[in-house]
Design an enzyme around this catalytic site. Structure first.
Site, mmCIF file in Angstrom:
data_model
loop_
_atom_site.group_PDB
_atom_site.id
_atom_site.type_symbol
_atom_site.label_atom_id
_atom_site.label_comp_id
_atom_site.label_asym_id
_atom_site.label_seq_id
_atom_site.Cartn_x
_atom_site.Cartn_y
_atom_site.Cartn_z
ATOM 1 N N HIS A 187 45.100 11.858 18.701
ATOM 2 C CA HIS A 187 46.039 12.844 19.247
ATOM 3 C C HIS A 187 46.750 13.584 18.121
ATOM 4 C CE1 HIS A 187 45.667 9.717 22.435
ATOM 5 N NE2 HIS A 187 45.626 10.780 23.225
ATOM 6 N N ASP B 73 54.741 11.762 29.125
ATOM 7 C CA ASP B 73 53.839 10.653 28.826
ATOM 8 C C ASP B 73 54.466 9.546 27.983
ATOM 9 O OD1 ASP B 73 52.249 12.674 29.964
ATOM 10 O OD2 ASP B 73 50.458 11.883 28.995
ATOM 11 N N HIS C 182 54.305 11.311 17.987
ATOM 12 C CA HIS C 182 54.605 12.380 18.956
ATOM 13 C C HIS C 182 56.100 12.617 19.140
ATOM 14 C CE1 HIS C 182 50.434 12.536 20.043
ATOM 15 N NE2 HIS C 182 50.433 11.287 20.471
ATOM 16 N N ASP D 295 44.733 9.326 13.935
ATOM 17 C CA ASP D 295 44.834 9.094 15.381
ATOM 18 C C ASP D 295 44.135 10.264 16.094
ATOM 19 O OD1 ASP D 295 46.878 7.507 17.480
ATOM 20 O OD2 ASP D 295 46.400 9.556 18.107
ATOM 21 N N ASP E 47 52.504 4.125 36.439
ATOM 22 C CA ASP E 47 52.332 5.446 35.833
ATOM 23 C C ASP E 47 50.971 5.473 35.143
ATOM 24 O OD1 ASP E 47 52.269 7.755 34.395
ATOM 25 O OD2 ASP E 47 54.218 7.469 33.415
ATOM 26 N N ASP F 108 42.551 5.236 18.305
ATOM 27 C CA ASP F 108 41.971 5.824 19.512
ATOM 28 C C ASP F 108 40.910 6.857 19.136
ATOM 29 O OD1 ASP F 108 43.895 7.495 18.435
ATOM 30 O OD2 ASP F 108 45.178 7.509 20.210
HETATM 31 C C1 Q6M Z 1 47.987 9.815 28.293
HETATM 32 C C2 Q6M Z 1 47.083 10.319 29.363
HETATM 33 C C3 Q6M Z 1 46.361 9.157 30.002
HETATM 34 C C4 Q6M Z 1 50.148 7.287 19.779
HETATM 35 C C5 Q6M Z 1 49.216 8.089 20.645
HETATM 36 C C6 Q6M Z 1 49.846 8.335 21.994
HETATM 37 C C7 Q6M Z 1 48.945 9.019 22.962
HETATM 38 C C8 Q6M Z 1 49.661 9.457 24.217
HETATM 39 C C9 Q6M Z 1 48.690 9.947 25.252
HETATM 40 C C10 Q6M Z 1 49.393 10.438 26.458
HETATM 41 N N1 Q6M Z 1 48.505 10.861 27.491
HETATM 42 N N2 Q6M Z 1 45.071 9.521 30.471
HETATM 43 O O1 Q6M Z 1 48.898 9.258 19.974
HETATM 44 O O2 Q6M Z 1 48.024 7.395 20.749
HETATM 45 ZN ZN ZN Z 2 46.694 8.671 19.855
#
Ligand code: Q6M
Ligand code: ZN
Length: 689
Positions: A188, A106, A149, A186, A34, A279
């Site tokens: 996200h 995800d 999330h 973070d 995935d 990140d």
């Molecule tokens: C992934 C797309 C890959 C804890 C967190 C999780 C981030 C999930 C990202 C999902 N998408 N190209 O916020 O780091």
């Molecule tokens: Zn993140």
């Protein structure tokens, strides 16, 4: 292994830093193909922990065991149906797990992830318990899976249980905490946390996140700056969307100074929880941002004087293993109290970041008095539109293209330099009849006065004075600054008979060296000769009640508060709106904090200021106070020794005229000092990175 944390002075402190980690949380992984989930690997945890061990940081922390969160605790943020569903996953076949996973976005399941998710939430609770019971001052939990999330009834974005949301509810319920600040750095958006506390005014949630006008995952309309919370919780949800990649240290620090910190201080939390995802650091494949790992030292430092220092950082994302490990180390080392170094290249925020800052401030002006009189520019509906409305010049297009290319390139950055704490944390020059505070080293050079210094002092400052004590004190002071510059002593304080003279003396001595820069912060009224700032080696910021006739110039900035320095809300306004951004941009080699006689600044405000100013000049701050202010020695020394400042009692609204004065000053100075900006400059040309 647990050990007693030791402050630099040799004093045993009861307040250490907790580190919570258990290898068990590395024992699940993606079992099928995935592309969306392949970055979330067990090594994220092992490299972070190994880096802490390698750098001697793990050993300096108090190690606390993890535990599983109980059903009742998980139910603080999740539904029974969801918990029951997750409970079945350890017994599922691979095919069943795949299918179970499909109903969420995800995320992936594994036979051992339920166990790890209970440990991750439990680790956050252990951290809250350790901090709230006073076993430690602060701490960090290294956990997998992340949490921010996950929603009441859904896993999402690698998250199963919402570790930090559960911890916030738990802190309120079990420890009677009234207000919790959650800072989500973070990259996200922690929509799960937002949903959990949307209508709850007791939890202030702040998140910045890559958004790109809703094109970036999780692509939610409600991640934009105008989601401010609902009903009673209106104003208690702060989103700062990043609409471009490549945001850097300046962009991050400007959001802290101009959005988060003033509101956080007005909110006055009893506990700070950090959704500590890395990140948002350079090199991360998800974030594609440019902030360097050392910026997390500053983000941490800037939060460490809230809530009496009670800060719990819980790991979320971070997918570049090198960047992640460095960022974790920066965070933990700051929690341990080591001095911070100036972050790399603070050249000012980019245009897109300024748009975000402006939009978030505007969206919140009706809820927070610190933002009430924020610059009244029209809020164009920029953020949610998929196309840019503003700008469009040729130059600008070129810059943007460059930035986009820069972000897709393989990024390289230097490892943050080692932060070596000087052998002495704090030294004091005091009259003989004043006792030296615990942990502070009495400093005196009386045995052998440097004849060169003495003759210079006589010539410049003590022409007709025959007071030998003054001469001794001033020459000790000079020697102290030299020790500080050699990094033998971190910071200092002095009680002197004439603060202005002592200040001039230090400035003249330190600013004589061409590579030195002194940030002079004068609290209270009193004349500061204007000639000291002529060469740019001294930046004077004075906060007082005195209307000065002198025109503020680039290096001599006077902030007038109508009710003077005793007005804590006005002071806060000046501190975050002006002083901190100026300090970051000026990058001094020494901070000289001068308490003018009769300043009336409150103890708690003074300690906050002393604490925050240690974010500059490798933590080298020298505090000057007038002889008769003996009562300030204790509180000042405590802050210089790294104790968190006491919380400011709930803040009144600042005087509108003070807010306007600070705003006007910022506006006037922002051509010279880019970090003072909170709006896109009118002549918006090539100021993109
Ligand atoms: C992934 C797309 C890959 C804890 C967190 C999780 C981030 C999930 C990202 C999902 N998408 N190209 O916020 O780091
Ligand atoms: Zn993140």
């Amino acid at each position: 292994m647990s050990c007693s944390p030791r402050s630099w002075s040799g004093k045993i402190t009861t307040m250490g830093t907790a580190l919570i980690y258990d290898e068990e949380m590395t024992k699940y992984k993606l079992l099928w193909v995935d592309p969306a989930c392949k970055i979330e690997v067990p090594e994220r945890l092992t490299v972070s922990h190994e880096a802490l061990v390698r750098n001697g940081l793990a050993d300096r922390c108090v190690s606390i065991a993890v535990r599983e969160a109980t059903d009742a605790e998980i139910l603080l943020a999740h539904s029974e149906e969801y918990l029951e569903a997750v409970k079945k996953t350890p017994h599922m076949t691979l095919e069943d797990l795949k299918e179970f996973t499909l109903q969420y976005g995800d995320v992936y399941f594994h036979p051992n992830i339920y166990r790890c998710a209970k440990l991750a939430a439990g680790a956050a609770l252990q951290l809250v318990d350790s901090v709230m019971t006073g076993k430690v001052r602060n701490g960090m939990a290294l956990v997998r899976p992340p949490g921010h999330h996950s929603m009441r009834s859904a896993a999402n974005g690698f998250c199963v249980f919402n570790n930090v949301a559960i911890a916030a509810r738990y802190a309120k319920q079990k420890h009677g905490v009234q207000r919790v600040l959650i800072v989500d750095w973070d990259i996200h958006h922690g929509q799960g946390v937002q949903y959990c506390f949307e209508d709850d005014p007791s939890v202030l949630y702040f998140s910045w996140h890559r958004y790109e006008h809703q094109k970036f995952w999780p692509q939610l309309r409600e991640s934009d700056y105008d989601s401010v919370g609902k009903e009673k919780g209106a104003g208690f949800n702060i989103n700062v969307p990043w609409n471009k990649v490549g945001m850097d240290n300046s962009d991050y620090l400007s959001v802290f100074c101009h959005v988060l910190l003033p509101v956080a201080y007005e909110f006055c939390p009893d506990l700070v929880l950090v959704c500590a995802g890395f990140d948002s650091a350079i090199g991360d494949p998800e974030g594609e941002m440019c902030a360097t790992p050392d910026v997390f030292a500053h983000l941490t430092h800037l939060l460490m004087n809230l809530a009496g220092g009670k800060l719990c950082a819980v790991l979320e994302g971070g997918y570049n293993l090198t960047s992640l490990a460095q960022s974790v180390c920066q965070t933990v080392q700051t929690l341990l109290g080591d001095p911070v170094l100036q972050p790399a290249n603070l050249s000012g925020p980019c245009k897109s970041a300024l748009e975000s800052v402006h939009c978030s401030r505007s969206a919140h002006r009706q809820y927070w008095s610190c933002l009430k009189h924020a610059a009244d520019l029209p809020t164009v509906d920029i953020s949610t539109k998929h196309i840019r409305l503003s700008g469009g010049g040729e130059e600008e297009e070129r810059m943007e293209k460059e930035k986009a290319e820069k972000s897709t390139e393989e990024k390289v950055w230097a490892e943050p330099p080692k932060r070596v704490p000087p052998p002495v944390r704090c030294a004091a020059v005091l009259p003989d009849d004043v006792t030296c505070p615990d942990g502070c080293k009495r400093f005196s050079s009386s045995e052998d006065l440097d004849p060169l210094i003495v003759s210079k002092l006589r010539e410049n400052f003590l022409k007709d004075a025959d007071d030998c004590d003054d001469l001794t004190a001033l020459s000790s002071l000079i020697t102290l600054t030299e020790n500080m510059q050699r990094n033998e002593i971190c910071n200092g304080l002095a009680l002197v008979s004439d603060v202005t003279m002592a200040m001039m003396c230090v400035i003249q001595h330190v600013a004589a060296a061409p590579s030195n820069r002194v940030l002079v912060v004068c609290v209270g009224s009193g004349k500061v000769p204007s000639h000291v700032t002529e060469d740019g080696r001294t930046l004077v910021v004075q906060i007082s009640s005195e209307e000065t006739k002198e025109q503020t110039c680039k290096y001599h900035i006077s902030v007038t508060l109508k009710k003077g320095c005793s007005d804590t809300s006005g002071f806060i306004q000046a501190m975050f709106g002006l002083l901190l951004p100026l300090g970051y941009e000026y990058d001094p080699s020494l901070v000289l904090l001068v308490r003018m006689p009769g300043s009336k600044v409150r103890d708690s405000m003074w300690q906050q200021l002393t604490g925050l100013l240690q974010g500059f000049a490798q933590g080298h701050a020298l505090v000057l106070m007038q002889e008769d202010e003996k009562a300030c020695v204790g509180p000042t020394a405590s802050s210089l020794l790294g104790d968190p400042a006491p919380s400011l009692e709930s803040l009144q609204a600042p005087l509108p005229e003070d807010v306007e004065a600070v705003e006007r000053l910022r506006h006037r100075l922002q051509a010279d000092w880019k970090l003072l900006q909170t709006t896109v400059p009118e002549s918006g040309r090539g100021d993109e990175h």
